[in-house]
Design a protein around this motif. Structure first.
Motif, short mmCIF file in Angstrom:
data_model
loop_
_atom_site.label_atom_id
_atom_site.label_comp_id
_atom_site.label_asym_id
_atom_site.label_seq_id
_atom_site.Cartn_x
_atom_site.Cartn_y
_atom_site.Cartn_z
N LEU A 122 -10.07 -21.87 -9.10
CA LEU A 122 -10.55 -22.69 -10.21
C LEU A 122 -9.41 -23.47 -10.86
CD1 LEU A 122 -13.10 -20.25 -11.91
CD2 LEU A 122 -13.57 -22.12 -10.33
N LEU A 123 -8.24 -22.86 -10.94
CA LEU A 123 -7.09 -23.55 -11.53
C LEU A 123 -6.57 -24.64 -10.60
CD1 LEU A 123 -5.26 -20.50 -13.15
CD2 LEU A 123 -6.66 -22.23 -14.28
N ILE A 124 -6.67 -24.43 -9.29
CA ILE A 124 -6.35 -25.49 -8.34
C ILE A 124 -7.29 -26.67 -8.56
CG2 ILE A 124 -6.42 -26.15 -5.90
CD1 ILE A 124 -5.46 -23.34 -5.22
N ALA A 125 -8.58 -26.36 -8.76
CA ALA A 125 -9.58 -27.41 -8.99
C ALA A 125 -9.32 -28.18 -10.27
CB ALA A 125 -10.99 -26.80 -9.01
N GLU A 126 -8.64 -27.55 -11.23
CA GLU A 126 -8.26 -28.24 -12.46
C GLU A 126 -7.07 -29.16 -12.24
OE1 GLU A 126 -7.62 -25.95 -15.97
OE2 GLU A 126 -9.34 -24.63 -15.59
N GLY A 127 -6.43 -29.06 -11.07
CA GLY A 127 -5.27 -29.89 -10.77
C GLY A 127 -3.94 -29.27 -11.12
N LEU A 128 -3.91 -27.96 -11.39
CA LEU A 128 -2.66 -27.31 -11.77
C LEU A 128 -1.79 -27.05 -10.55
CD1 LEU A 128 -4.36 -26.86 -14.37
CD2 LEU A 128 -3.26 -24.63 -14.58
N SER A 129 -0.49 -27.18 -10.73
CA SER A 129 0.48 -26.85 -9.69
C SER A 129 0.70 -25.34 -9.64
CB SER A 129 1.81 -27.55 -9.95
OG SER A 129 2.41 -27.02 -11.13
N ASN A 130 1.41 -24.86 -8.63
CA ASN A 130 1.69 -23.42 -8.53
C ASN A 130 2.43 -22.89 -9.76
OD1 ASN A 130 0.44 -23.58 -6.09
ND2 ASN A 130 2.19 -22.92 -4.87
N PRO A 131 3.50 -23.55 -10.22
CA PRO A 131 4.18 -23.05 -11.43
C PRO A 131 3.26 -23.03 -12.66
CG PRO A 131 5.63 -24.54 -10.23
CD PRO A 131 4.28 -24.65 -9.60
N GLU A 132 2.39 -24.04 -12.79
CA GLU A 132 1.47 -24.08 -13.92
C GLU A 132 0.46 -22.94 -13.84
OE1 GLU A 132 1.46 -28.90 -14.83
OE2 GLU A 132 0.12 -28.07 -13.32
N ILE A 133 -0.02 -22.66 -12.63
CA ILE A 133 -0.95 -21.54 -12.46
C ILE A 133 -0.25 -20.23 -12.81
CG2 ILE A 133 -2.29 -20.21 -10.78
CD1 ILE A 133 -2.80 -22.85 -9.30
N ALA A 134 1.00 -20.08 -12.37
CA ALA A 134 1.77 -18.86 -12.66
C ALA A 134 1.90 -18.65 -14.16
CB ALA A 134 3.14 -18.95 -12.00
N ARG A 135 2.20 -19.73 -14.89
CA ARG A 135 2.33 -19.61 -16.35
C ARG A 135 0.99 -19.27 -16.99
NH1 ARG A 135 5.96 -23.97 -15.52
NH2 ARG A 135 4.34 -25.52 -15.95
N ALA B 98 -9.66 -27.42 -1.09
CA ALA B 98 -9.99 -26.35 -2.03
C ALA B 98 -10.81 -26.88 -3.20
CB ALA B 98 -8.72 -25.68 -2.53
N VAL B 99 -10.46 -28.07 -3.67
CA VAL B 99 -11.23 -28.67 -4.78
C VAL B 99 -12.66 -28.94 -4.33
CG1 VAL B 99 -11.42 -30.67 -6.29
CG2 VAL B 99 -9.18 -29.69 -5.84
N ARG B 100 -12.79 -29.51 -3.14
CA ARG B 100 -14.14 -29.78 -2.62
C ARG B 100 -14.93 -28.48 -2.47
NH1 ARG B 100 -16.48 -33.92 0.11
NH2 ARG B 100 -14.52 -35.04 0.26
N TYR B 101 -14.29 -27.45 -1.98
CA TYR B 101 -14.93 -26.14 -1.77
C TYR B 101 -15.42 -25.57 -3.11
CZ TYR B 101 -15.22 -21.13 -0.62
OH TYR B 101 -15.63 -19.83 -0.46
N ALA B 102 -14.58 -25.68 -4.14
CA ALA B 102 -14.95 -25.13 -5.45
C ALA B 102 -16.21 -25.79 -5.99
CB ALA B 102 -13.79 -25.29 -6.43
N TYR B 103 -16.34 -27.12 -5.79
CA TYR B 103 -17.55 -27.81 -6.25
C TYR B 103 -18.74 -27.45 -5.36
CZ TYR B 103 -15.41 -30.73 -9.83
OH TYR B 103 -14.79 -31.17 -10.97
N ALA B 104 -18.51 -27.41 -4.05
CA ALA B 104 -19.61 -27.14 -3.12
C ALA B 104 -20.22 -25.76 -3.34
CB ALA B 104 -19.12 -27.28 -1.68
N LYS B 105 -19.38 -24.79 -3.72
CA LYS B 105 -19.84 -23.42 -3.92
C LYS B 105 -20.34 -23.18 -5.34
CE LYS B 105 -18.96 -21.83 0.21
NZ LYS B 105 -20.05 -21.37 1.10
N GLY B 106 -20.33 -24.22 -6.18
CA GLY B 106 -20.84 -24.07 -7.53
C GLY B 106 -19.89 -23.32 -8.46
#
Length: 227
Positions: free
Chosen positions: A171-184, A212-220
């Motif tokens: 979900l955080l990837i789908a928000e556009g966050l980078s790995n360091p941002e997700i870690a924080r 991954a973004v497409r998958y997150a939307y496709a899976k609801g």
């Protein structure tokens, strides 16, 4: 006192059919830190051949070229030389250019009005496993996915055997966050985030963050914005 070694420069091939543009990009990159231009191609066929011979880290790929266009060249490079990433650098930001390039395996997408700093960031982002998308392109990608996948019901439990934490990372990837941002955000290490991403990519058979973004939307898992 010992000095820390400087980060290794990214080895880059530039592919563009316009000689003046290609030479200008090569000249610009030569002035930028962290970039080493190892070759330049005038079309997609030449780009594929250079990748085979030089094994660069990244190809900066134009899209509309003779003999073999940028989308087909990207598909071949990613299939035959998976150690080389592709960042599209093109004049065109329309859906008909963007989505086929991402589907072919491009990890980054910039338009030619990008500055040198933005190109360097995109190159190093794709090498670290992140997407190298300009902000405008990322917004358009999310808008298009919202339009295409509008209205699915959220599943009662994570799909494809994802754990709750892997789903949270997705979900955080789908928000556009980078790995360091997700870690924080999750109060964990970047290494832990990378482990979660590798696990969820394996379970879902995804190849990159755009998928991954497409998958997150496709899976609801992500609700499109209302209106």
């Amino acid at each position: 006192m010992t000095q820390e070694a400087e980060p290794k420069s990214a080895r880059v091939v530039v592919a563009d059919d316009q000689t003046v543009v290609r030479e200008g990009i090569v000249m610009l990159l030569g002035l930028l830190p962290g970039i080493e231009v190892v070759g330049a191609a005038g079309d997609g066929e030449e780009a594929v051949a250079l990748v085979a011979g030089l094994a660069p880290d990244v190809v900066l790929m134009d899209l509309r070229m003779p003999r073999c266009d940028g989308v087909e060249a990207t598909r071949r490079i990613r299939a035959e030389h998976p150690g080389t990433q592709v960042v599209v650098l093109t004049t065109f930001a329309d859906d008909e250019s963007l989505f086929p390039a991402l589907a072919a395996g491009a990890r980054g997408y910039l338009t030619k009005d990008a500055g040198g700093d933005e190109i360097v960031r995109a190159v190093h982002s794709v090498l670290s496993g992140d997407a190298g998308l300009s902000p405008g392109i990322q917004r358009r990608l999310l808008e298009r996915l919202s339009e295409a996948e509008r209205g699915p019901a959220a599943p009662s439990e994570p799909p494809d055997g994802l754990t709750a934490r892997e789903t949270e990372v997705l979900l955080l990837i789908a928000e556009g966050l980078s790995n360091p941002e997700i870690a924080r955000r999750l109060h964990v290490s970047t290494a832990t985030v990378k482990t979660h991403i590798n696990n969820l990519f394996t379970k879902t058979r995804l190849k990159d963050r755009a998928q991954a973004v497409r998958y997150a939307y496709a899976k609801g898992l992500v609700r499109p914005p209302a209106g």
